[in-house]
Scaffold this motif. Structure first.
Motif, PDB file in Angstrom:
ATOM      1  N   MET A   1       0.839  -1.171   0.000  1.00  0.00           N
ATOM      2  CA  MET A   1       0.000   0.000   0.000  1.00  0.00           C
ATOM      3  C   MET A   1       0.888   1.241   0.000  1.00  0.00           C
ATOM      4  SD  MET A   1      -1.472   0.479   3.872  1.00  0.00           S
ATOM      5  CE  MET A   1      -1.072  -1.065   4.649  1.00  0.00           C
ATOM      6  N   THR A   2       0.309   2.351  -0.365  1.00  0.00           N
ATOM      7  CA  THR A   2       1.026   3.621  -0.378  1.00  0.00           C
ATOM      8  C   THR A   2       0.533   4.494   0.759  1.00  0.00           C
ATOM      9  OG1 THR A   2       1.231   3.506  -2.793  1.00  0.00           O
ATOM     10  CG2 THR A   2       1.594   5.653  -1.769  1.00  0.00           C
ATOM     11  N   ILE A   3       1.478   4.980   1.579  1.00  0.00           N
ATOM     12  CA  ILE A   3       1.157   5.907   2.650  1.00  0.00           C
ATOM     13  C   ILE A   3       2.079   7.119   2.513  1.00  0.00           C
ATOM     14  CG2 ILE A   3       0.400   4.069   4.215  1.00  0.00           C
ATOM     15  CD1 ILE A   3       3.085   4.394   5.707  1.00  0.00           C
ATOM     16  N   LYS A   4       1.785   8.168   3.250  1.00  0.00           N
ATOM     17  CA  LYS A   4       2.672   9.326   3.294  1.00  0.00           C
ATOM     18  C   LYS A   4       3.377   9.328   4.636  1.00  0.00           C
ATOM     19  CE  LYS A   4       0.649  12.594   0.118  1.00  0.00           C
ATOM     20  NZ  LYS A   4       0.132  13.958  -0.059  1.00  0.00           N
ATOM     21  N   ILE A   5       4.700   9.443   4.591  1.00  0.00           N
ATOM     22  CA  ILE A   5       5.510   9.573   5.795  1.00  0.00           C
ATOM     23  C   ILE A   5       6.191  10.921   5.722  1.00  0.00           C
ATOM     24  CG2 ILE A   5       7.434   8.669   7.141  1.00  0.00           C
ATOM     25  CD1 ILE A   5       6.805   5.902   6.011  1.00  0.00           C
ATOM     26  N   ASN A   6       5.845  11.793   6.650  1.00  0.00           N
ATOM     27  CA  ASN A   6       6.378  13.156   6.678  1.00  0.00           C
ATOM     28  C   ASN A   6       6.216  13.833   5.311  1.00  0.00           C
ATOM     29  OD1 ASN A   6       7.011  12.493   9.275  1.00  0.00           O
ATOM     30  ND2 ASN A   6       9.207  12.624   9.037  1.00  0.00           N
ATOM     31  N   LYS A   8       6.011  12.476   2.322  1.00  0.00           N
ATOM     32  CA  LYS A   8       6.576  11.771   1.164  1.00  0.00           C
ATOM     33  C   LYS A   8       5.858  10.443   0.960  1.00  0.00           C
ATOM     34  CE  LYS A   8      10.835   9.783  -0.596  1.00  0.00           C
ATOM     35  NZ  LYS A   8      12.220   9.418  -0.289  1.00  0.00           N
ATOM     36  N   GLU A   9       5.356  10.210  -0.263  1.00  0.00           N
ATOM     37  CA  GLU A   9       4.685   8.934  -0.550  1.00  0.00           C
ATOM     38  C   GLU A   9       5.679   7.788  -0.443  1.00  0.00           C
ATOM     39  OE1 GLU A   9       2.366   8.797  -4.100  1.00  0.00           O
ATOM     40  OE2 GLU A   9       0.861  10.148  -3.265  1.00  0.00           O
ATOM     41  N   THR A  10       5.258   6.739   0.264  1.00  0.00           N
ATOM     42  CA  THR A  10       6.122   5.595   0.549  1.00  0.00           C
ATOM     43  C   THR A  10       5.325   4.312   0.403  1.00  0.00           C
ATOM     44  OG1 THR A  10       7.323   6.948   2.160  1.00  0.00           O
ATOM     45  CG2 THR A  10       7.631   4.578   2.302  1.00  0.00           C
ATOM     46  N   GLU A  11       5.925   3.312  -0.212  1.00  0.00           N
ATOM     47  CA  GLU A  11       5.310   1.987  -0.310  1.00  0.00           C
ATOM     48  C   GLU A  11       5.670   1.185   0.928  1.00  0.00           C
ATOM     49  OE1 GLU A  11       3.304   0.425  -2.619  1.00  0.00           O
ATOM     50  OE2 GLU A  11       3.097   2.383  -3.574  1.00  0.00           O
ATOM     51  N   THR A  12       4.693   0.497   1.500  1.00  0.00           N
ATOM     52  CA  THR A  12       4.941  -0.328   2.681  1.00  0.00           C
ATOM     53  C   THR A  12       4.055  -1.561   2.670  1.00  0.00           C
ATOM     54  OG1 THR A  12       5.042  -0.353   5.095  1.00  0.00           O
ATOM     55  CG2 THR A  12       3.259   0.927   4.123  1.00  0.00           C
ATOM     56  N   GLN A  13       4.511  -2.591   3.345  1.00  0.00           N
ATOM     57  CA  GLN A  13       3.713  -3.796   3.558  1.00  0.00           C
ATOM     58  C   GLN A  13       3.236  -3.860   5.003  1.00  0.00           C
ATOM     59  OE1 GLN A  13       2.806  -5.889   1.051  1.00  0.00           O
ATOM     60  NE2 GLN A  13       3.827  -4.365  -0.218  1.00  0.00           N
ATOM     61  N   SER A  14       3.602  -2.843   5.803  1.00  0.00           N
ATOM     62  CA  SER A  14       3.249  -2.821   7.226  1.00  0.00           C
ATOM     63  C   SER A  14       1.752  -2.663   7.412  1.00  0.00           C
ATOM     64  CB  SER A  14       3.976  -1.676   7.934  1.00  0.00           C
ATOM     65  OG  SER A  14       5.373  -1.849   7.850  1.00  0.00           O
ATOM     66  N   ALA A  54      -2.782   6.522   4.232  1.00  0.00           N
ATOM     67  CA  ALA A  54      -2.586   7.032   5.588  1.00  0.00           C
ATOM     68  C   ALA A  54      -1.494   8.098   5.599  1.00  0.00           C
ATOM     69  CB  ALA A  54      -2.210   5.899   6.539  1.00  0.00           C
ATOM     70  N   ASN A  55      -1.642   9.058   6.503  1.00  0.00           N
ATOM     71  CA  ASN A  55      -0.677  10.141   6.649  1.00  0.00           C
ATOM     72  C   ASN A  55       0.016   9.989   8.000  1.00  0.00           C
ATOM     73  OD1 ASN A  55       0.768  12.459   6.258  1.00  0.00           O
ATOM     74  ND2 ASN A  55      -0.958  13.841   6.512  1.00  0.00           N
ATOM     75  N   VAL A  56       1.293   9.593   7.973  1.00  0.00           N
ATOM     76  CA  VAL A  56       2.068   9.343   9.179  1.00  0.00           C
ATOM     77  C   VAL A  56       3.143  10.416   9.312  1.00  0.00           C
ATOM     78  CG1 VAL A  56       3.592   7.696  10.359  1.00  0.00           C
ATOM     79  CG2 VAL A  56       1.693   6.857   8.969  1.00  0.00           C
ATOM     80  N   PHE A  57       3.300  10.942  10.517  1.00  0.00           N
ATOM     81  CA  PHE A  57       4.352  11.906  10.789  1.00  0.00           C
ATOM     82  C   PHE A  57       5.249  11.309  11.852  1.00  0.00           C
ATOM     83  CE2 PHE A  57       6.202  15.848  12.509  1.00  0.00           C
ATOM     84  CZ  PHE A  57       6.624  16.427  11.322  1.00  0.00           C
ATOM     85  N   ILE A  58       6.550  11.260  11.585  1.00  0.00           N
ATOM     86  CA  ILE A  58       7.523  10.679  12.506  1.00  0.00           C
ATOM     87  C   ILE A  58       8.451  11.779  13.004  1.00  0.00           C
ATOM     88  CG2 ILE A  58       9.411   9.022  12.765  1.00  0.00           C
ATOM     89  CD1 ILE A  58       8.089   7.402  10.485  1.00  0.00           C
ATOM     90  N   ILE A  59       8.610  11.819  14.321  1.00  0.00           N
ATOM     91  CA  ILE A  59       9.485  12.797  14.951  1.00  0.00           C
ATOM     92  C   ILE A  59      10.579  12.045  15.688  1.00  0.00           C
ATOM     93  CG2 ILE A  59       9.630  14.681  16.638  1.00  0.00           C
ATOM     94  CD1 ILE A  59       6.522  14.942  16.208  1.00  0.00           C
TER      95      ILE A  59
END
Length: 65
Positions: A1-6, A8-14, A54-59
């Motif tokens: 699936m494609t999510i946004k991390i900070n 940026k679109e990112t592919e993940t299997q999580s 999903a839109n994920v923000f990592i700090i």
């Protein structure tokens, strides 16, 4: 699936934030994650599912002076 991390679109299997933290090799200390603008406590990462778009923000804490 494609999510946004900070932003940026990112592919993940999580399937959840816990798996995403493992996939990204995030440190066990000094890291926080938010999903759709809401902070998620570390103890809830494994029970917080991810979905396509999903839109994920990592700090990550920075050390030094």
């Amino acid at each position: 699936m494609t999510i946004k991390i900070n932003g940026k679109e990112t592919e993940t299997q999580s399937a959840d934030l816990g798996q995403l933290a493992e996939e990204l090799s995030l440190p066990a200390q000094g890291t926080a994650m938010a999903l759709s603008g809401k902070m998620v406590p570390r103890q809830d990462w494994s029970s917080t599912p991810l979905s396509d778009g999903a839109n994920v923000f990592i700090i990550k804490a920075a050390y030094g002076g």
